[in-house]
Design an enzyme around this catalytic site. Structure first.
Site, PDB file in Angstrom:
ATOM      1  N   GLY A 142       1.013  -1.186  -0.058  1.00  0.00           N
ATOM      2  CA  GLY A 142       0.046   0.090   0.003  1.00  0.00           C
ATOM      3  C   GLY A 142       0.825   1.168   0.090  1.00  0.00           C
ATOM      4  N   CYS A 143       2.202   1.139   0.130  1.00  0.00           N
ATOM      5  CA  CYS A 143       2.973   2.189   0.050  1.00  0.00           C
ATOM      6  C   CYS A 143       3.686   2.226  -1.523  1.00  0.00           C
ATOM      7  CB  CYS A 143       4.317   2.009   1.010  1.00  0.00           C
ATOM      8  SG  CYS A 143       3.923   1.800   2.697  1.00  0.00           S
ATOM      9  N   GLN A 144       3.731   3.652  -1.675  1.00  0.00           N
ATOM     10  CA  GLN A 144       4.322   3.998  -3.077  1.00  0.00           C
ATOM     11  C   GLN A 144       5.887   3.697  -2.988  1.00  0.00           C
ATOM     12  OE1 GLN A 144       4.069   8.077  -4.017  1.00  0.00           O
ATOM     13  NE2 GLN A 144       5.014   8.079  -5.797  1.00  0.00           N
ATOM     14  N   SER A 145       6.351   3.583  -1.999  1.00  0.00           N
ATOM     15  CA  SER A 145       7.735   3.404  -1.872  1.00  0.00           C
ATOM     16  C   SER A 145       7.889   2.092  -1.454  1.00  0.00           C
ATOM     17  CB  SER A 145       8.705   4.196  -1.157  1.00  0.00           C
ATOM     18  OG  SER A 145       8.326   5.429  -1.449  1.00  0.00           O
TER      19      SER A 145
END
Length: 152
Positions: free
Chosen positions: A62-65
């Protein structure tokens, strides 16, 4: 290198660097350019994350990174210790803010901490991208899941 109990407990975020320090800094700094620099500096306080912990089960979806999270529950004092790492400097800083607020608490205390109130008081969601905001929520969600499992 595998994280030891001491690695978790030596994390300065939540012990040496307190929530008051972060909120005071945000009040003192005049603009968001300075606050971003402060957030990035906070991220530099994250302890070294063990390479062998960069595995799927520790990955925060769920994190972009890329973000990894591991924990240690100390049964003797009933506290939950966390380590987080990311490949992005700003995300490391946001993770540091989470650790300042949640690291070294009992699972029950952690579950009752209103982290959204903290993010609102710092005005974070207005100044980070929606995808970074989703990542912040994903990190907190995984931490809450760990705390709920330890509290059970």
């Amino acid at each position: 290198m595998t994280a030891t109990e001491q690695d978790f407990k030596n994390n300065p975020l939540g012990s040496e660097t307190k929530l008051e320090d972060v909120t005071d800094a945000f009040e003192f700094l005049d603009d968001w350019e300075e606050r971003y620099a402060y957030i990035i500096d906070l991220g530099k306080q994250l302890p070294s994350f063990p390479d062998d912990a960069r595995v799927e089960e520790n990955y925060v979806h769920g994190c972009q990174s890329q973000v990894w999270l591991i924990h240690h529950y100390d049964e003797d004092n009933g506290k939950l210790y966390l380590m987080i790492d990311s490949d992005a400097m700003i995300v490391r800083g946001l993770a540091a803010i989470i650790l300042v607020a949640l690291n070294g608490k009992t699972p029950r205390d952690l579950l009752t901490t209103d982290i959204d109130e903290l993010f609102e008081s710092l005005d974070l969601f207005r100044h980070i991208s929606p995808t970074r905001g989703n990542g912040l929520r994903a990190m907190v969600g995984k931490i809450r899941d760990i705390a709920a499992a330890e509290a059970a």
